[in-house]
Motif scaffolding. Structure first.
Motif, PDB file in Angstrom:
ATOM      1  N   PRO A  98      81.374  31.893 107.428  1.00 45.47           N
ATOM      2  CA  PRO A  98      82.396  32.503 108.499  1.00 45.47           C
ATOM      3  C   PRO A  98      82.147  34.001 109.065  1.00 45.47           C
ATOM      4  N   ASP A  99      81.221  34.441 108.508  1.00 50.74           N
ATOM      5  CA  ASP A  99      80.935  35.942 108.990  1.00 50.74           C
ATOM      6  C   ASP A  99      80.432  36.393 110.308  1.00 50.74           C
ATOM      7  N   GLU A 100      81.226  36.731 111.283  1.00 44.74           N
ATOM      8  CA  GLU A 100      80.715  36.790 112.519  1.00 44.74           C
ATOM      9  C   GLU A 100      79.714  37.800 112.695  1.00 44.74           C
ATOM     10  N   TYR A 101      79.800  38.938 111.934  1.00 43.58           N
ATOM     11  CA  TYR A 101      78.916  40.127 112.165  1.00 43.58           C
ATOM     12  C   TYR A 101      77.664  39.973 111.412  1.00 43.58           C
ATOM     13  N   LEU A 102      77.717  38.971 110.216  1.00 47.59           N
ATOM     14  CA  LEU A 102      76.324  38.816 109.444  1.00 47.59           C
ATOM     15  C   LEU A 102      75.772  37.870 110.508  1.00 47.59           C
ATOM     16  N   ALA A 103      76.411  36.771 111.188  1.00 42.34           N
ATOM     17  CA  ALA A 103      75.609  36.034 112.209  1.00 42.34           C
ATOM     18  C   ALA A 103      75.090  36.781 113.323  1.00 42.34           C
ATOM     19  N   LEU A 104      75.764  37.858 113.921  1.00 42.23           N
ATOM     20  CA  LEU A 104      75.019  38.559 114.962  1.00 42.23           C
ATOM     21  C   LEU A 104      73.950  39.220 114.521  1.00 42.23           C
ATOM     22  N   ASN A 105      74.162  39.960 113.444  1.00 41.64           N
ATOM     23  CA  ASN A 105      73.159  40.772 112.741  1.00 41.64           C
ATOM     24  C   ASN A 105      71.973  39.714 112.588  1.00 41.64           C
ATOM     25  N   VAL A 106      72.105  38.740 112.015  1.00 41.13           N
ATOM     26  CA  VAL A 106      70.971  37.805 111.815  1.00 41.13           C
ATOM     27  C   VAL A 106      70.578  37.415 113.161  1.00 41.13           C
ATOM     28  N   ALA A 107      71.148  37.127 114.078  1.00 34.84           N
ATOM     29  CA  ALA A 107      70.649  36.800 115.441  1.00 34.84           C
ATOM     30  C   ALA A 107      69.560  37.625 115.907  1.00 34.84           C
TER      31      ALA A 107
ATOM     32  N   TRP B 116      81.254  32.049 113.756  1.00 33.28           N
ATOM     33  CA  TRP B 116      82.807  31.839 113.544  1.00 33.28           C
ATOM     34  C   TRP B 116      83.325  33.258 113.405  1.00 33.28           C
ATOM     35  N   LYS B 117      84.610  33.444 113.533  1.00 34.87           N
ATOM     36  CA  LYS B 117      85.085  34.762 113.700  1.00 34.87           C
ATOM     37  C   LYS B 117      85.805  35.291 112.281  1.00 34.87           C
ATOM     38  N   GLY B 118      85.319  35.229 111.230  1.00 34.31           N
ATOM     39  CA  GLY B 118      85.640  35.780 109.941  1.00 34.31           C
ATOM     40  C   GLY B 118      85.076  37.189 109.839  1.00 34.31           C
ATOM     41  N   HIS B 119      85.774  37.821 109.168  1.00 37.70           N
ATOM     42  CA  HIS B 119      85.099  39.357 108.725  1.00 37.70           C
ATOM     43  C   HIS B 119      85.398  39.922 107.432  1.00 37.70           C
ATOM     44  N   CYS B 120      84.620  40.626 107.054  1.00 42.42           N
ATOM     45  CA  CYS B 120      84.955  41.190 105.674  1.00 42.42           C
ATOM     46  C   CYS B 120      85.857  42.422 105.974  1.00 42.42           C
ATOM     47  N   GLU B 121      87.389  42.536 105.339  1.00 42.10           N
ATOM     48  CA  GLU B 121      87.865  43.354 105.657  1.00 42.10           C
ATOM     49  C   GLU B 121      87.611  44.920 105.105  1.00 42.10           C
ATOM     50  N   VAL B 122      86.575  45.010 104.079  1.00 41.11           N
ATOM     51  CA  VAL B 122      85.831  46.387 103.688  1.00 41.11           C
ATOM     52  C   VAL B 122      84.806  46.826 104.856  1.00 41.11           C
ATOM     53  N   HIS B 123      84.089  46.016 105.349  1.00 38.43           N
ATOM     54  CA  HIS B 123      82.929  46.283 106.108  1.00 38.43           C
ATOM     55  C   HIS B 123      83.266  46.355 107.615  1.00 38.43           C
ATOM     56  N   GLU B 124      84.347  45.628 107.998  1.00 39.25           N
ATOM     57  CA  GLU B 124      84.742  45.614 109.340  1.00 39.25           C
ATOM     58  C   GLU B 124      85.414  47.175 109.714  1.00 39.25           C
ATOM     59  N   ARG B 125      85.593  47.789 108.867  1.00 38.59           N
ATOM     60  CA  ARG B 125      86.368  49.091 109.067  1.00 38.59           C
ATOM     61  C   ARG B 125      85.420  50.100 109.510  1.00 38.59           C
ATOM     62  N   PHE B 126      84.140  50.059 109.155  1.00 29.34           N
ATOM     63  CA  PHE B 126      83.204  51.274 109.371  1.00 29.34           C
ATOM     64  C   PHE B 126      83.060  51.118 111.046  1.00 29.34           C
ATOM     65  N   THR B 127      82.802  52.132 111.763  1.00 29.18           N
ATOM     66  CA  THR B 127      82.403  52.183 113.004  1.00 29.18           C
ATOM     67  C   THR B 127      81.076  53.035 113.213  1.00 29.18           C
ATOM     68  N   ALA B 128      80.466  52.596 114.643  1.00 34.83           N
ATOM     69  CA  ALA B 128      79.257  53.661 114.872  1.00 34.83           C
ATOM     70  C   ALA B 128      79.480  54.934 114.782  1.00 34.83           C
ATOM     71  N   GLU B 129      80.810  55.328 115.220  1.00 36.69           N
ATOM     72  CA  GLU B 129      81.174  56.731 115.203  1.00 36.69           C
ATOM     73  C   GLU B 129      81.229  57.443 113.863  1.00 36.69           C
ATOM     74  N   ASP B 130      81.708  56.798 112.837  1.00 41.21           N
ATOM     75  CA  ASP B 130      81.615  57.077 111.456  1.00 41.21           C
ATOM     76  C   ASP B 130      79.963  57.553 111.242  1.00 41.21           C
ATOM     77  N   ILE B 131      79.188  56.583 111.513  1.00 40.69           N
ATOM     78  CA  ILE B 131      77.905  56.664 110.981  1.00 40.69           C
ATOM     79  C   ILE B 131      77.316  58.071 111.736  1.00 40.69           C
TER      80      ILE B 131
END
Ligand code: 13P
Ligand code: SF4
Length: 357
Positions: free
Chosen positions: A195-204, A214-229
């Motif tokens: 169900p992890d959209e971001y894992l799917a996009l990263n794998v793609a 699917w549009k599920g997200h991890c509530e821990v990892h979705e909070r990081f932003t590119a600006e944070d990095i």
């Protein structure tokens, strides 16, 4: 507000008390975590560590700990530590009669699915996961109706009924290999990934196979932003950034490396960066720092409230009362097992996700 010391807090609860004998008996355990746990705190943990290690031998139990457990659990009472894939592999091969899952509920379910004859315990039934909560078996059935002829690859961070409706499971450490393997077997160029959209996009980004997410997200990892990095790099010149692939793709794109929790540990061990930031759950840095005191860990992080429900006191109670036992309906378990075993057959991860190549 009146501030309590840790020892005073302990006195106000039913906490176990520490004795000089227990301190002596747990000296070797403390040595493992002295780098990350102040000595003044050890008398809080020591009686639990001592009691758990005694009881688990009596009960022929093993404690399987995810990399996000706090250091006193991870280094002092667990028998096996790892990422989701490694924990599943160990659950399938352990000879112990009882498995205590120091992790979240879907991990305990996976252990039960793989070892149905064993007693699988989780110290807190509320240790859930935002990804597992984002999809049901009925949702997967609808997806299959909408996209007939396409295989469903499901992240292990899901309930047993979602796994049962899927064709194969994956974890963050083997997702690329699993997607390519099932596409080859089915003779298709597109797969459904839940169900992890971001894992799917990263794998793609790492395969020619097209992915419907699917549009599920991890509530821990979705909070990081590119600006944070970018901020971490600016504040800490030369820092190496390792991100988990549950992070949004623009975060992974800013990182030097992305991979499962164990892949991050492997990176630190192999490359020994002078300074590193692990863009993931908070306990990771503590646990890895224990083994690499020469590496400076920059520590912005997000806590997983579900993982943090697992405590030493909870593990002890679990062993004493043999609760909470995790069960899976056998009719669902047999189909879920086929998806998990199909994943395990793909074997060792072919490649971890890497942002910078
Ligand atoms: P891995 O340890 O498999 O990378 O998974 C991370 C995670 O968020 C588990 O809940
Ligand atoms: Fe779920 Fe994210 Fe917590 Fe892992 S870290 S258990 S994926 S909410």
């Amino acid at each position: 507000m009146l501030r309590m010391s840790i020892m005073e807090l302990v006195m106000t609860t039913d906490a176990l008390t520490c004795t000089p004998e227990i301190l002596a008996a747990t000296q070797a355990d403390y040595a493992k975590v002295a780098h990350v746990i102040p000595q003044v705190e050890w008398p809080v943990h020591a009686p639990y560590v001592h009691a758990i290690n005694t009881l688990k031998r009596e009960k022929n139990a093993v404690i399987l700990a995810h990399n996000y457990m706090t250091p006193e659990i991870f280094h002092c009472v667990s028998d096996f530590r790892g990422d989701s894939l490694q924990l599943a592999q160990e659950a399938a091969r352990t000879e112990a009669q009882v498995i205590v899952q120091a992790g979240v509920h879907f991990m305990a379910e996976t252990s039960k699915i793989l070892s149905p004859e064993k007693t699988v315990l989780i110290p807190d039934l509320k240790a859930g996961c935002s990804l597992a909560a984002s999809i049901t078996g009925a949702d997967v059935r609808l997806l299959k109706q909408k996209y007939p002829g396409l295989p469903v690859v499901t992240y292990v961070n899901t309930t047993a009924d979602v796994k049962a409706e899927s064709d194969v499971c994956c974890t963050s450490s083997n997702a690329v290999a699993v997607v390519e393997d099932i596409a080859r077997e089915w003779g298709v160029d597109t797969v459904i990934m839940t169900p992890d959209e971001y894992l799917a996009l990263n794998v793609a980004k790492k395969t020619k196979i097209k992915i419907i997410a699917w549009k599920g997200h991890c509530e821990v990892h979705e909070r990081f932003t590119a600006e944070d990095i970018r901020g971490y790099r600016e504040a800490n010149p030369g820092v190496v950034v390792l991100a988990h692939p549950e992070c949004p793709p623009d975060v992974v794109a800013e990182a030097d490396f992305a991979g499962s929790t164990s892949a991050m540990i492997g990176y630190v061990g192999d490359h020994r960066p002078g300074r590193v930031v692990l863009v993931t759950e908070c306990s990771m840095s503590d646990n890895v720092a224990v083994n690499f005191p020469d590496v400076e860990f920059i520590r912005p992080c997000n806590l997983c409230p579900h993982m943090k429900r697992i405590t030493l006191a909870g593990i002890l109670k679990s062993l004493q009362t043999m609760q909470h036992e995790v069960t899976v309906d056998p009719a669902i378990a047999v189909r879920a097992k086929a998806s998990v075993e199909r994943m395990l057959k793909v074997g060792k991860p072919k490649a971890v996700l890497q942002a910078a190549e």
